[in-house]
Design a protein around this motif. Structure first.
Motif, PDB file in Angstrom:
ATOM      1  N   LYS A  27       4.356   7.885   5.815  1.00  0.00           N
ATOM      2  CA  LYS A  27       4.294   7.122   4.574  1.00  0.00           C
ATOM      3  C   LYS A  27       2.885   6.939   4.034  1.00  0.00           C
ATOM      4  O   LYS A  27       2.696   6.798   2.846  1.00  0.00           O
ATOM      5  N   SER A  28       1.899   6.879   4.936  1.00  0.00           N
ATOM      6  CA  SER A  28       0.563   6.598   4.422  1.00  0.00           C
ATOM      7  C   SER A  28      -0.501   6.952   5.438  1.00  0.00           C
ATOM      8  O   SER A  28      -0.210   7.318   6.564  1.00  0.00           O
ATOM      9  N   ASN A  29      -1.758   6.854   4.999  1.00  0.00           N
ATOM     10  CA  ASN A  29      -2.896   7.097   5.871  1.00  0.00           C
ATOM     11  C   ASN A  29      -3.543   5.765   6.240  1.00  0.00           C
ATOM     12  O   ASN A  29      -4.638   5.730   6.746  1.00  0.00           O
ATOM     13  N   ASP A  30      -2.833   4.666   5.965  1.00  0.00           N
ATOM     14  CA  ASP A  30      -3.391   3.323   6.166  1.00  0.00           C
ATOM     15  C   ASP A  30      -2.948   2.791   7.534  1.00  0.00           C
ATOM     16  O   ASP A  30      -1.838   2.305   7.699  1.00  0.00           O
TER      17      ASP A  30
END
Lengths: 167, 424
Positions: A27-30
């Motif tokens: 979903k994300s790189n966070d």
């Protein structure tokens, strides 16, 4: 420098899908946002239990089997995991942990119970079980990995040397 | 007198300029580096943190959008954009949505050839061992280091030699052979080791079928799943890429850490039960288990031969009304070839749902997340709890024939009846 924290103990063959599910990692790189899902498949409360004061993740054999996802060590770090202590590790996870700065210790984790207070001094090579009043021996890191960790991980090693300087 | 070498020791010697033996640490040149959409974004970040703007050789780096592709949500769309921009900036090859699974695309397009050493940011990179490539999965930071420098450090692994004697019985496939190994040695039975697969049964397999075996080397903890390059391998490489194969055979006196011999004639269809790949049973023990979804595809079993096996069983028959059958070809080329051969029509007429060439529902991001309490029979390589996106589902793994036979009856079904009775 010695780190003191509580042990959070789990079983054998913990795979990277359990450490961070594929449904989140895409979903994300966070990593901060993703860290709340660390170990969710096995323990939905891992992040809230470990992150306030930090902890040692203690496991049996073959910790980190499965996928190569580096999100696995990153979300453990994001949950304030100080180190992973296991009887054995899966190879890709072991490399990823060193590369991202998550200490990994191969030792006899039968000598640790859930909730025990542990003190780990990686440089001195000493692991103490403060609750049980015992010292647990562990094998030192292979020299290449020790050098990478000493440089602060693989990214820092590259910045410092402009490439691989291990031998 | 010098000691004989395994395939792994020879490839590491050639790529490190040393006389490499198991246990040695070497820094070796890699012939290719790959990343997919779950791992490349972190590799791009690592490259930025290293201050590296270029890859060591744009012709030797590829990134593939396969795990969550086409994007189901905005977050993934942003990661895909990051990958496309990385390709434009560095010249690395970009395989965009719909091209297929990385582990089909890399060998299919000749990016690796026999004798190569390559790393990929995906654990199933071990697949190309089937075409005599020492290929292994690494994390994103290792992948970034390899993209930046064309090198990586390795511990030269010990090798476990696995020999399949005898011959495969009708209705039994390469998937059953590797599941039999996982059942025998367990999910950490070959940790830190390379596997070498030998024997008349391996020799008789197609390149497609061999890839199924090497693909699952990681499921027993292995670093690679190597096979010799034979005339079939070299023929398979005709017209793929412009680099010449450099086949590497093990020495006759190579030293193996362990040796296992199977009588393949005695192996029947095998199924891995929830929630571990090593939890393997002969199909007789699980036959009759109800299923709600079947999945044929993935880097393990999404190749043309796999689709043919499924089509041969499903042609003229129907998927059970209580079952969904989802199929994802491993690449666009395979989809085209399967269309040409008529397999896709057979499968769709039988009730299959075709999804985009790529990973499909294997890793739980899209294309068929099972519901609570449902059983899935899949040709994938992993059945971990939550793997397909729902921790309350149960995943069974088997061959394409086992999945095809099972979706017809709505329960796990021994596929041999379609082969021994002449029904196909």
């Amino acid at each position: 420098m010695a780190i003191t924290a509580k042990a959070f103990k789990y079983g054998d063959d913990i795979n990277t899908d359990y450490i961070i599910s594929g449904k989140y990692k895409f979903k994300s790189n966070d990593m901060a946002a993703m860290s709340v899902h660390a170990m969710e498949e096995l323990d939905p409360h891992y992040h809230e239990k470990v992150s306030p004061e930090g902890g040692f993740l203690v496991a049996g054999t073959n910790f980190g089997m499965g996928s190569s996802r580096e999100q696995a060590p990153l979300v453990l770090l994001g949950s304030n995991t100080k180190a992973v202590l296991a009887k054995t590790f899966a190879r890709i996870f072991y490399r990823n942990a060193i590369n991202t700065g998550l200490p990994v210790v191969e030792c006899d984790t039968d000598l640790i119970a859930d909730g025990d207070s542990l003190e780990l001094d990686l440089e001195a090579g000493v692991l103490k079980n403060l609750t049980q009043g015992t010292e647990i021996p562990f094998a030192p890191l292979p020299p290449v990995m020790a050098q990478l960790l000493a440089d602060g991980g693989l990214v820092e090693h590259f910045k410092k040397h402009g490439g691989f300087a291990v031998r | 007198m010098t000691q004989g070498k395994t395939i792994a020791e020879k490839i590491f010697s050639a790529h490190s300029g040393t006389d490499a033996h198991a246990g040695d640490i070497v820094v070796a040149d890699v012939d290719f580096v790959m990343g997919q959409d779950g791992t490349t974004p972190l590799a791009i970040r690592a490259l930025e943190n290293m201050g590296v703007e270029k890859v060591f050789d744009p012709a030797k780096v590829a990134v593939v959008m396969d795990h969550s592709s086409p994007s189901p949500i905005e977050g993934v769309s942003a990661l895909h954009t990051l990958m496309r921009e990385f390709g434009k900036k560095t010249g690395a090859k970009v395989y965009d949505v719909g091209c297929g699974v990385c582990h089909q695309l890399i060998p299919e397009n000749g990016h690796v050839v026999p004798g190569d050493l390559m790393v990929g940011c995906d654990s199933h990179t071990c697949t190309y061992g089937a075409v005599n490539v020492f290929s292994t999965g690494v994390g994103s930071t290792d992948g970034a280091a390899a993209m930046a420098s064309g090198k990586l450090w390795f511990k030269v692994p010990d090798t476990m030699k696995v020999t399949y004697d005898g011959e495969l019985q009708p209705g039994v496939f390469s998937k059953d052979l590797i599941l039999a190994l996982a059942g025998k040695i367990g999910v950490d039975g070959a940790t830190y080791m390379a596997l070498e697969f030998h024997g008349p049964v391996i020799d008789a397999l197609s390149v497609d079928a061999r890839m199924t075996i090497s693909n699952m080397a990681i499921e027993v903890g292995a670093k690679a799943g190597l096979m010799k390059a034979d005339s079939k391998t070299l023929k398979w490489y005709e017209g793929r890429g412009d680099r010449a194969p450099r086949p590497v055979d093990p020495d006759a006196d190579a030293v193996y850490a362990e040796e296992i011999v199977f009588d393949a004639s005695a192996i029947g269809p095998m199924v891995a039960k929830p929630h571990a790949v090593g939890n393997v049973s002969p199909i007789e023990e699980v036959a009759g288990t109800p299923i709600a979804q079947g999945y044929i595809g993935t880097c393990t079993n999404g190749r043309l031969e796999d689709l043919k096996i499924a089509a041969d069983i499903l042609r003229g028959r129907k998927v059970h009304p209580d079952v969904r059958l989802i199929i994802a070809p491993a690449s666009k080329q395979i989809l085209l070839d399967a269309m040409e051969a008529g397999y896709i029509r057979d499968l769709v007429e039988a009730g299959a749902v075709m999804v985009t060439p790529g990973c499909g529902p294997c890793v739980g991001t899209h294309n068929g997340v099972p519901s609570d309490g449902e059983n899935v029979i899949s040709t994938a390589n992993r059945n971990f709890k939550g793997r397909m996106g729902n921790s309350n589902a149960f995943i069974y793994l088997g061959s394409p024939a086992t999945v095809a036979a099972s979706v017809i009856e709505g329960v796990i079904t021994d596929p041999r009846k379609y082969f021994t009775g002449g029904e196909v």
